[in-house]
Design a protein around this motif. Structure first.
Motif, PDB file in Angstrom:
ATOM      1  N   LEU A   6       0.827  -1.201   0.000  1.00  0.00           N
ATOM      2  CA  LEU A   6       0.000   0.000   0.000  1.00  0.00           C
ATOM      3  C   LEU A   6       0.864   1.255   0.000  1.00  0.00           C
ATOM      4  CD1 LEU A   6      -2.734  -1.021   2.605  1.00  0.00           C
ATOM      5  CD2 LEU A   6      -3.017  -0.819   0.128  1.00  0.00           C
ATOM      6  N   TYR A   7       1.894   1.244   0.822  1.00  0.00           N
ATOM      7  CA  TYR A   7       2.784   2.407   0.885  1.00  0.00           C
ATOM      8  C   TYR A   7       3.497   2.612  -0.447  1.00  0.00           C
ATOM      9  CZ  TYR A   7       6.571   5.477   2.368  1.00  0.00           C
ATOM     10  OH  TYR A   7       7.457   6.513   2.469  1.00  0.00           O
ATOM     11  N   GLY A   8       3.917   1.524  -1.086  1.00  0.00           N
ATOM     12  CA  GLY A   8       4.611   1.630  -2.363  1.00  0.00           C
ATOM     13  C   GLY A   8       3.748   2.242  -3.445  1.00  0.00           C
ATOM     14  N   ARG A   9       2.452   1.922  -3.438  1.00  0.00           N
ATOM     15  CA  ARG A   9       1.565   2.503  -4.442  1.00  0.00           C
ATOM     16  C   ARG A   9       1.411   4.008  -4.223  1.00  0.00           C
ATOM     17  NH1 ARG A   9      -1.157  -2.535  -3.874  1.00  0.00           N
ATOM     18  NH2 ARG A   9      -2.695  -1.736  -2.385  1.00  0.00           N
ATOM     19  N   TYR A  10       1.272   4.407  -2.973  1.00  0.00           N
ATOM     20  CA  TYR A  10       1.173   5.848  -2.699  1.00  0.00           C
ATOM     21  C   TYR A  10       2.489   6.541  -3.024  1.00  0.00           C
ATOM     22  CZ  TYR A  10       0.462  10.258  -0.287  1.00  0.00           C
ATOM     23  OH  TYR A  10       0.353  11.594  -0.011  1.00  0.00           O
ATOM     24  N   ALA A  11       3.607   5.923  -2.641  1.00  0.00           N
ATOM     25  CA  ALA A  11       4.911   6.532  -2.910  1.00  0.00           C
ATOM     26  C   ALA A  11       5.149   6.679  -4.408  1.00  0.00           C
ATOM     27  CB  ALA A  11       6.019   5.685  -2.274  1.00  0.00           C
ATOM     28  N   SER A  12       4.690   5.734  -5.202  1.00  0.00           N
ATOM     29  CA  SER A  12       4.872   5.819  -6.651  1.00  0.00           C
ATOM     30  C   SER A  12       4.150   7.026  -7.227  1.00  0.00           C
ATOM     31  CB  SER A  12       4.380   4.533  -7.311  1.00  0.00           C
ATOM     32  OG  SER A  12       5.112   3.416  -6.856  1.00  0.00           O
ATOM     33  N   GLU A  13       2.938   7.285  -6.744  1.00  0.00           N
ATOM     34  CA  GLU A  13       2.202   8.458  -7.221  1.00  0.00           C
ATOM     35  C   GLU A  13       2.929   9.745  -6.845  1.00  0.00           C
ATOM     36  OE1 GLU A  13      -0.307   8.481  -9.153  1.00  0.00           O
ATOM     37  OE2 GLU A  13      -0.866   6.353  -9.117  1.00  0.00           O
ATOM     38  N   HIS A  14       3.454   9.787  -5.630  1.00  0.00           N
ATOM     39  CA  HIS A  14       4.191  10.978  -5.197  1.00  0.00           C
ATOM     40  C   HIS A  14       5.467  11.147  -6.019  1.00  0.00           C
ATOM     41  CE1 HIS A  14       5.452  14.143  -2.483  1.00  0.00           C
ATOM     42  NE2 HIS A  14       6.597  13.521  -2.258  1.00  0.00           N
ATOM     43  N   LEU A  15       6.171  10.077  -6.272  1.00  0.00           N
ATOM     44  CA  LEU A  15       7.386  10.156  -7.087  1.00  0.00           C
ATOM     45  C   LEU A  15       7.072  10.589  -8.515  1.00  0.00           C
ATOM     46  CD1 LEU A  15       9.243   6.930  -5.869  1.00  0.00           C
ATOM     47  CD2 LEU A  15       9.953   9.295  -5.477  1.00  0.00           C
ATOM     48  N   ALA A  16       5.931  10.147  -9.052  1.00  0.00           N
ATOM     49  CA  ALA A  16       5.552  10.552 -10.407  1.00  0.00           C
ATOM     50  C   ALA A  16       5.319  12.055 -10.479  1.00  0.00           C
ATOM     51  CB  ALA A  16       4.303   9.794 -10.848  1.00  0.00           C
ATOM     52  N   ARG A  17       4.701  12.625  -9.442  1.00  0.00           N
ATOM     53  CA  ARG A  17       4.492  14.071  -9.425  1.00  0.00           C
ATOM     54  C   ARG A  17       5.821  14.818  -9.324  1.00  0.00           C
ATOM     55  NH1 ARG A  17       0.032  12.381  -6.206  1.00  0.00           N
ATOM     56  NH2 ARG A  17       1.239  12.634  -4.300  1.00  0.00           N
ATOM     57  N   LEU A  18       6.705  14.351  -8.465  1.00  0.00           N
ATOM     58  CA  LEU A  18       8.011  14.993  -8.338  1.00  0.00           C
ATOM     59  C   LEU A  18       8.832  14.846  -9.619  1.00  0.00           C
ATOM     60  CD1 LEU A  18       9.074  14.005  -4.704  1.00  0.00           C
ATOM     61  CD2 LEU A  18       8.153  16.177  -5.514  1.00  0.00           C
ATOM     62  N   LEU A  19       8.673  13.726 -10.302  1.00  0.00           N
ATOM     63  CA  LEU A  19       9.397  13.513 -11.550  1.00  0.00           C
ATOM     64  C   LEU A  19       8.977  14.535 -12.594  1.00  0.00           C
ATOM     65  CD1 LEU A  19      11.352  11.759 -13.221  1.00  0.00           C
ATOM     66  CD2 LEU A  19       9.398  10.325 -13.822  1.00  0.00           C
ATOM     67  N   GLU A  20       7.678  14.808 -12.699  1.00  0.00           N
ATOM     68  CA  GLU A  20       7.216  15.820 -13.647  1.00  0.00           C
ATOM     69  C   GLU A  20       7.750  17.199 -13.285  1.00  0.00           C
ATOM     70  OE1 GLU A  20       5.584  15.585 -16.544  1.00  0.00           O
ATOM     71  OE2 GLU A  20       5.939  13.436 -16.265  1.00  0.00           O
ATOM     72  N   LEU A  21       7.756  17.513 -11.991  1.00  0.00           N
ATOM     73  CA  LEU A  21       8.309  18.802 -11.561  1.00  0.00           C
ATOM     74  C   LEU A  21       9.790  18.894 -11.888  1.00  0.00           C
ATOM     75  CD1 LEU A  21       6.589  19.301  -8.078  1.00  0.00           C
ATOM     76  CD2 LEU A  21       6.134  20.560 -10.185  1.00  0.00           C
ATOM     77  N   GLU A  22      10.523  17.831 -11.642  1.00  0.00           N
ATOM     78  CA  GLU A  22      11.959  17.822 -11.915  1.00  0.00           C
ATOM     79  C   GLU A  22      12.234  18.004 -13.402  1.00  0.00           C
ATOM     80  OE1 GLU A  22      15.883  17.548 -10.341  1.00  0.00           O
ATOM     81  OE2 GLU A  22      13.947  17.574  -9.315  1.00  0.00           O
ATOM     82  N   ARG A  23      11.456  17.336 -14.226  1.00  0.00           N
ATOM     83  CA  ARG A  23      11.650  17.490 -15.668  1.00  0.00           C
ATOM     84  C   ARG A  23      11.293  18.901 -16.123  1.00  0.00           C
ATOM     85  NH1 ARG A  23       9.124  11.732 -17.907  1.00  0.00           N
ATOM     86  NH2 ARG A  23      10.955  10.443 -17.408  1.00  0.00           N
ATOM     87  N   GLY A  24      10.248  19.472 -15.546  1.00  0.00           N
ATOM     88  CA  GLY A  24       9.895  20.845 -15.888  1.00  0.00           C
ATOM     89  C   GLY A  24      10.989  21.821 -15.505  1.00  0.00           C
TER      90      GLY A  24
END
Length: 504
Positions: free
Chosen positions: A250-268
């Motif tokens: 459960l934690y991994g699924r939530y962490a993946s969503e958070h990492l995906a958001r940070l990844l988009e910010l980092e790329r921007g």
């Protein structure tokens, strides 16, 4: 979130009666005299989130009489225990996800994922690999309890022989010792050395680093796909219990969503930084009698700070720094237009900095009336060691030398675009041989987080402490000032620009 049975029948009367009976017994026990003083000071076992501590038998429970049947357990006791365990697990999950949401960078988020996962699965070390499936990056490897050399050693093992490598490459299950819980994508290896088909290099690395088991989970989302994987290492053969596996999933699924958001910010941010670098000079001119160096740090939001240096007729040099209000792509575009316009004005009338800034202010008011900007332009004649400069709402230059370190006294002036007609007198300075003139934007001062007076004092103190061996290199002077004023990168999202000119 947690799988709670939907059909639970409870005899309410029996539960209530049992609770009343226990409450009466507890009241009698509380009012009874204490026979053993040590019972009052007996240490209490710590309560660990998600793990039920060992609970001793209640004091009012007597030994069952021989020959009589044992009274049945109250119908609600078992349900209460299960509910207490579920509540504890939910509390643990809530606390860990709250800590994760406070991270603002991919590096910090991956570190938090490793720490939280280690607490959930009961491991001491771990490794997280960020490797987006779209191939656009960024890619990185973060360790917990593992040195940089240890990470490099683990990466010498063929990816197909590691649990996290099979997750990243979508490979089928590995050797029989590897276990994939039903309905989950995690990969657990409870005993590495019990696997006869273990890769020899993997066996060697595991023996060298001292781990005997692993548990890996994928970091994926439905929208972004595979982002990476996290693996935790056990010192001895072990594997997490079913409840722990469920929680880390459960934690991994939530962490993946958070990492995906940070990844988009980092790329921007990376795209904005790339655009900003393309809008700035690709190289600095070489003019006899002066050495130039520039340092530029783009803020997370992509600010509009800029610098420029261009060779002018008769061996002269034009230098400029400035800042456009706002952030993001629009500020970058405005910065590019303003810098290009200043270059044109500098070529035509560079010997008069006031005229250059006046024309720039008129252009800004006509083309972008809703935007303001600060700028400082200096016209230098290195052969004569003469500099004439003018500023519009900008921080004054700083002269750094062996005999003096002082700010240039410039007159107060408003930023460009703030007044109907901008005008300010110019200032002339004469740098001594070996002295360096520092031009910087306000972002350097604002990132300190101090008031402007204290920020100016920090900048002056940093310039005063430039080592003697670094004074001959304007790049070393700029680096020393940046490290000293902003030792940890500073606070805020402002861009930082430092342009250094050392006169020979």
């Amino acid at each position: 979130m947690l799988d709670i049975a939907s059909l639970v029948r409870v005899d309410v009367v029996a539960v209530t009666a049992a609770q009343i009976d226990m409450g009466v017994c507890d009241a009698i026990q509380r009012n009874a005299p204490v026979e053993d003083s040590t019972a009052m000071s007996a240490p209490h076992l710590p309560k660990v989130a998600g793990i039920d501590p060992t609970v001793p038998a209640p004091a009012h429970t007597a030994e069952p009489l021989h020959g009589l049947p044992t009274p049945p357990v109250a119908p609600g006791a078992m349900i209460q225990d299960k509910l207490a365990g579920w509540v504890s697990d939910l509390t643990t999950l809530h606390e860990l996800t709250e800590r994760l949401t406070r991270t603002g960078t991919l590096h910090d988020a991956l570190q938090e994922v490793l720490r939280a996962g280690a607490a959930l699965v009961g491991a001491r070390r771990g490794m997280a690999v960020l490797e987006p499936a779209d191939g656009l990056g960024p890619t990185t490897t973060i360790g917990l309890g593992l040195a940089h050399a240890d990470l490099g050693t683990i990466e010498t093992v063929p990816r197909s022989a590691t649990s996290y490598g099979r997750l990243l490459d979508d490979l089928p299950e590995g050797p029989p010792a590897e276990r994939r819980p039903s309905g989950a994508a995690a990969v657990g290896v409870p005993d590495l050395f019990a696997d006869e088909g273990l890769d020899p290099r993997h066996r060697e690395v595991a023996a060298r680093l001292g781990y005997a088991a692993s548990y890996a989970v994928p970091l994926t989302t439905a929208a972004a796909g595979r982002l990476g994987a996290a693996v935790w290492l056990y010192d001895e053969p072990a594997e997490p219990a079913e409840g722990r596996r469920h929680l880390v999933g459960l934690y991994g699924r939530y962490a993946s969503e958070h990492l995906a958001r940070l990844l988009e910010l980092e790329r921007g941010r990376a795209r904005l930084a790339a655009i900003a670098e393309e809008l700035l000079p690709s190289r600095l001119p070489r003019v006899p009698g002066v050495q130039l160096a520039a340092r530029h740090r783009t803020g997370p939001q992509g600010g509009g700070d800029w610098y420029d240096a261009l060779a002018l007729p008769e061996g002269a040099l034009g230098m400029a720094v400035g800042s456009v209000s706002g952030s993001g792509p629009s500020a970058l575009a405005a910065m590019g237009r303003l810098r290009a316009s200043l270059r044109a004005y500098a070529v035509m009338e560079g010997e008069d900095p006031v005229a250059v800034l006046s024309d720039l202010e008129l252009l800004l008011r006509l083309t972008e009336p809703a935007r303001s900007a600060t700028a400082l332009f200096a016209y230098a004649e290195p052969a004569r060691r003469r500099v004439v400069l003018a500023g519009a709402g900008h921080a004054p230059p700083l002269i750094v030398g062996e005999r003096r370190t002082e700010f240039v006294e410039t007159s107060l002036s408003a930023p460009l675009g703030m007044l109907a007609c901008w005008e300010a007198p110019s200032v002339e300075i004469a740098p001594e041989p070996g002295e360096t003139v520092l031009l910087c934007t306000d972002g350097l001062l604002r990132r300190t987080g101090d008031t402007m007076d204290r920020a100016f004092a920090r900048l002056h103190a940093a310039a005063t402490t430039v080592p003697k061996a670094d004074r001959a290199d304007p790049g070393a002077v700029a680096d020393h000032v940046l490290r000293t004023v902003l030792p940890d990168g500073g606070r805020g999202d402002e861009d930082v620009v430092v342009l250094a000119a050392r006169f020979e």
